[in-house]
Design a protein around this motif. Structure first.
Motif, PDB file in Angstrom:
ATOM      1  N   TYR A   1       4.917   4.101   2.994  1.00  0.00           N
ATOM      2  CA  TYR A   1       4.282   2.926   2.396  1.00  0.00           C
ATOM      3  C   TYR A   1       4.116   1.862   3.478  1.00  0.00           C
ATOM      4  N   ALA A   2       3.283   0.871   3.171  1.00  0.00           N
ATOM      5  CA  ALA A   2       3.005  -0.203   4.129  1.00  0.00           C
ATOM      6  C   ALA A   2       2.950  -1.536   3.403  1.00  0.00           C
TER       7      ALA A   2
ATOM      8  N   ILE B   1       0.832  -1.198   0.000  1.00  0.00           N
ATOM      9  CA  ILE B   1       0.000   0.000   0.000  1.00  0.00           C
ATOM     10  C   ILE B   1       0.868   1.251   0.000  1.00  0.00           C
ATOM     11  N   GLY B   2       0.501   2.216  -0.840  1.00  0.00           N
ATOM     12  CA  GLY B   2       1.219   3.477  -0.857  1.00  0.00           C
ATOM     13  C   GLY B   2       0.736   4.367  -1.976  1.00  0.00           C
ATOM     14  N   CYS B   3       1.392   5.483  -2.131  1.00  0.00           N
ATOM     15  CA  CYS B   3       1.104   6.408  -3.221  1.00  0.00           C
ATOM     16  C   CYS B   3       1.920   5.950  -4.422  1.00  0.00           C
ATOM     17  N   MET B   4       1.273   5.225  -5.323  1.00  0.00           N
ATOM     18  CA  MET B   4       1.988   4.601  -6.431  1.00  0.00           C
ATOM     19  C   MET B   4       2.393   5.626  -7.494  1.00  0.00           C
ATOM     20  N   LYS B   5       3.616   5.486  -7.992  1.00  0.00           N
ATOM     21  CA  LYS B   5       4.132   6.397  -9.007  1.00  0.00           C
ATOM     22  C   LYS B   5       5.032   5.622  -9.971  1.00  0.00           C
ATOM     23  N   SER B   6       5.468   6.309 -11.022  1.00  0.00           N
ATOM     24  CA  SER B   6       6.404   5.723 -11.972  1.00  0.00           C
ATOM     25  C   SER B   6       7.290   6.838 -12.501  1.00  0.00           C
ATOM     26  N   GLY B   7       8.353   7.128 -11.783  1.00  0.00           N
ATOM     27  CA  GLY B   7       9.231   8.233 -12.158  1.00  0.00           C
ATOM     28  C   GLY B   7      10.282   7.836 -13.177  1.00  0.00           C
ATOM     29  N   PRO B   8      10.980   8.807 -13.731  1.00  0.00           N
ATOM     30  CA  PRO B   8      12.018   8.535 -14.743  1.00  0.00           C
ATOM     31  C   PRO B   8      13.245   7.874 -14.137  1.00  0.00           C
ATOM     32  N   VAL B   9      13.886   7.023 -14.918  1.00  0.00           N
ATOM     33  CA  VAL B   9      15.147   6.397 -14.511  1.00  0.00           C
ATOM     34  C   VAL B   9      16.270   7.363 -14.890  1.00  0.00           C
ATOM     35  N   LEU B  10      16.957   7.887 -13.877  1.00  0.00           N
ATOM     36  CA  LEU B  10      17.972   8.909 -14.125  1.00  0.00           C
ATOM     37  C   LEU B  10      19.336   8.268 -14.336  1.00  0.00           C
ATOM     38  N   SER B  11      19.846   8.378 -15.555  1.00  0.00           N
ATOM     39  CA  SER B  11      21.119   7.750 -15.903  1.00  0.00           C
ATOM     40  C   SER B  11      22.310   8.684 -15.740  1.00  0.00           C
TER      41      SER B  11
ATOM     42  N   ASP C   1      12.811   3.008  -2.430  1.00  0.00           N
ATOM     43  CA  ASP C   1      11.436   2.739  -2.843  1.00  0.00           C
ATOM     44  C   ASP C   1      11.395   1.877  -4.101  1.00  0.00           C
ATOM     45  N   VAL C   2      12.383   2.066  -4.992  1.00  0.00           N
ATOM     46  CA  VAL C   2      12.492   1.228  -6.188  1.00  0.00           C
ATOM     47  C   VAL C   2      12.854  -0.203  -5.788  1.00  0.00           C
ATOM     48  N   SER C   3      13.740  -0.333  -4.810  1.00  0.00           N
ATOM     49  CA  SER C   3      14.141  -1.665  -4.349  1.00  0.00           C
ATOM     50  C   SER C   3      12.936  -2.437  -3.816  1.00  0.00           C
ATOM     51  N   LEU C   4      12.146  -1.783  -2.958  1.00  0.00           N
ATOM     52  CA  LEU C   4      10.959  -2.455  -2.411  1.00  0.00           C
ATOM     53  C   LEU C   4       9.992  -2.810  -3.529  1.00  0.00           C
ATOM     54  N   GLY C   5       9.793  -1.895  -4.467  1.00  0.00           N
ATOM     55  CA  GLY C   5       8.909  -2.185  -5.589  1.00  0.00           C
ATOM     56  C   GLY C   5       9.389  -3.368  -6.408  1.00  0.00           C
ATOM     57  N   ALA C   6      10.713  -3.480  -6.577  1.00  0.00           N
ATOM     58  CA  ALA C   6      11.284  -4.612  -7.319  1.00  0.00           C
ATOM     59  C   ALA C   6      11.055  -5.922  -6.573  1.00  0.00           C
ATOM     60  N   TRP C   7      11.175  -5.885  -5.258  1.00  0.00           N
ATOM     61  CA  TRP C   7      10.951  -7.107  -4.469  1.00  0.00           C
ATOM     62  C   TRP C   7       9.504  -7.572  -4.594  1.00  0.00           C
ATOM     63  N   MET C   8       8.588  -6.623  -4.699  1.00  0.00           N
ATOM     64  CA  MET C   8       7.159  -6.959  -4.792  1.00  0.00           C
ATOM     65  C   MET C   8       6.765  -7.386  -6.203  1.00  0.00           C
ATOM     66  N   LEU C   9       7.512  -6.916  -7.206  1.00  0.00           N
ATOM     67  CA  LEU C   9       7.103  -7.066  -8.599  1.00  0.00           C
ATOM     68  C   LEU C   9       6.974  -8.521  -9.037  1.00  0.00           C
ATOM     69  N   GLY C  10       7.846  -9.379  -8.548  1.00  0.00           N
ATOM     70  CA  GLY C  10       7.824 -10.771  -8.986  1.00  0.00           C
ATOM     71  C   GLY C  10       6.907 -11.670  -8.179  1.00  0.00           C
ATOM     72  N   LEU C  11       6.132 -11.091  -7.274  1.00  0.00           N
ATOM     73  CA  LEU C  11       5.262 -11.883  -6.404  1.00  0.00           C
ATOM     74  C   LEU C  11       3.791 -11.626  -6.733  1.00  0.00           C
ATOM     75  N   GLU C  12       2.952 -12.526  -6.252  1.00  0.00           N
ATOM     76  CA  GLU C  12       1.495 -12.316  -6.373  1.00  0.00           C
ATOM     77  C   GLU C  12       1.080 -11.332  -5.279  1.00  0.00           C
ATOM     78  N   VAL C  13       1.267 -10.048  -5.581  1.00  0.00           N
ATOM     79  CA  VAL C  13       1.035  -8.986  -4.610  1.00  0.00           C
ATOM     80  C   VAL C  13      -0.037  -8.038  -5.132  1.00  0.00           C
ATOM     81  N   GLU C  14      -0.905  -7.591  -4.248  1.00  0.00           N
ATOM     82  CA  GLU C  14      -1.893  -6.585  -4.602  1.00  0.00           C
ATOM     83  C   GLU C  14      -1.299  -5.198  -4.358  1.00  0.00           C
ATOM     84  N   HIS C  15      -1.124  -4.441  -5.420  1.00  0.00           N
ATOM     85  CA  HIS C  15      -0.639  -3.068  -5.321  1.00  0.00           C
ATOM     86  C   HIS C  15      -1.835  -2.143  -5.083  1.00  0.00           C
ATOM     87  N   VAL C  16      -1.832  -1.434  -3.975  1.00  0.00           N
ATOM     88  CA  VAL C  16      -2.930  -0.523  -3.642  1.00  0.00           C
ATOM     89  C   VAL C  16      -2.429   0.913  -3.762  1.00  0.00           C
ATOM     90  N   ASP C  17      -2.984   1.634  -4.725  1.00  0.00           N
ATOM     91  CA  ASP C  17      -2.645   3.051  -4.899  1.00  0.00           C
ATOM     92  C   ASP C  17      -3.556   3.855  -3.971  1.00  0.00           C
TER      93      ASP C  17
END
Length: 394
Positions: A293-294, A253-263, A317-333
């Motif tokens: 986030y929670a 649970i959190g305020c979901m976003k998708s920001g730019p990847v800064l190279s 925050d990207v790391s946590l999102g990556a850990w969740m991405l490969g699982l059967e997780v409900e993303h709550v915006d």
């Protein structure tokens, strides 16, 4: 004396005898020559047959060798295929064995965890406030506004199951001035959760991972929350929001976003592993912004169990999102976690949408939070009613 001259008859007889002798000699010579030619022809014919036999023999040998070579190549190919098949079988067996071991370990883990959880303190939510050695004024601004202190802190923990702690690790020099200052502050307020971690801005992903693992080992909670020390929180609204998802498994649970990847190097939030996210200019996958986030208890347990192999990116925050991405997780915006500071939080409250968290996007927290936290609290605070009305069955 002069010799006697030979008679004509004697000469004729001598000539005839010479002629006969010459004829006999020539006849024998020709006979021998004919025999020699016959023998040569016979020998040549014999040699020709021998050569043909030899050629046939050589051809047979060549065919035999080629046949044997093909047989050998065929056998080698069959052997190679058999080895490959055996390797596949062994690989399958290894995977099945690994899966069996994992299942067994998981069974043991959850059995141990179940037994351990019975001895852990029950809680509804553990709220960890991420802080640093240099942030004492921020901590004081939080204590003076939205965070209960002293007996009130103990009361909401005991009666509501709400645990609130400042989360911090240790300095690079254990027992130094920085650690002693935190020890003294903790002895006064008793509101710290210390991690076995060396503090550093570029170690936030590691700190986040350790926070969830440590909190899950200390409290058997329904939810584990991370919030920054420059964010305003309405505790009543936060726990009421979380309670809506209590019956759902694996909730993020959190305020979901998708920001730019800064190279680009040197900029804030630079991502050294930008190439993993595709072409330059791409955005990150959807994830909760880092201010707050929670995650539910099963996800905290997952992080605790697999913390050694969870990849850490530059931004936590990207790391946590990556850990969740490969699982059967409900993303709550959850938009109540996306509020801005006044007047945004005021307008939403007037519309009946009280904010769970407020911050300034431009500062990734409340800008100049030490000076402004009190003003934000006056404008955005929910009052005492929501937290008073919250109930949690232990």
């Amino acid at each position: 004396m002069r010799p006697k001259a030979a008679s004509g008859k004697a000469i004729i007889v001598l000539c005839l005898a010479s002629f006969l002798a010459g004829s006999l000699f020539m006849s024998r010579s020709l006979s021998r020559s004919y025999v020699s030619e016959e023998e040569d022809k016979h020998l040549a014919k014999h040699l020709s047959k021998r050569l043909e036999v030899q050629k046939d023999c050589d051809e047979h040998k060549r065919k035999l060798i080629e046949s044997k070579s093909r047989d050998i190549i065929g056998e080698v190919s069959k052997t190679h295929q058999a080895v490959k098949a055996l390797e596949r079988t062994m690989s399958t067996l290894e995977l099945e064995l690994a899966a069996g071991r994992t299942s067994h370990r998981n069974s043991e883990f959850w059995s141990e965890k179940s037994a351990k959880n019975q001895s852990l303190q029950k809680a509804f939510a553990v709220i960890g406030i991420n802080t640093a050695f240099s942030s004492k004024k921020r901590r004081d601004s939080v204590r003076q506004t939205w965070m209960p202190t002293g007996e009130k802190l103990k009361k909401i923990e005991k009666e509501k199951g709400i645990v609130v702690r400042f989360v911090i690790g240790h300095s690079a020099t254990p027992g130094g001035v920085l650690d002693k200052a935190i020890d003294e502050e903790d002895s006064e307020h008793k509101d710290f959760l210390r991690l076995k971690h060396i503090e550093g801005y570029h170690q936030l992903s590691t700190k986040t991972r350790l926070y969830f693992s440590t909190a899950a080992a200390m409290w058997d909670a329904e939810f584990y929350v991370k919030v920054d020390d420059d964010v305003h929180v309405n505790l009543g609204m936060l726990v009421t929001t979380l309670a809506r998802y209590q019956s759902r498994p694996r909730v993020y649970i959190g305020c979901m976003k998708s920001g730019p990847v800064l190279s680009q190097k040197g900029v804030k939030y630079h991502e050294p592993e930008f190439w993993k996210f595709g072409e330059e200019g791409n955005k990150y996958f959807r994830h909760a912004t880092g201010q707050i986030y929670a995650i539910s208890k099963d996800l905290a347990a997952y992080i605790s169990t697999n913390q050694g192999i969870l990849h850490r990116y530059a931004n936590e925050d990207v790391s946590l999102g990556a850990w969740m991405l490969g699982l059967e997780v409900e993303h709550v915006d959850e938009r109540s976690m996306c509020c801005g500071t006044p007047p945004d939080c005021q307008w939403k409250a007037q519309a009946g949408n009280v904010c769970a968290a407020s911050f300034d996007w431009s500062c990734s927290g409340i800008c100049k939070s030490v000076d402004r936290m009190t003003r934000v609290h006056r404008a955005c605070a929910e009052g005492d009613t929501p937290l008073s009305n919250f109930r949690f069955s232990f």
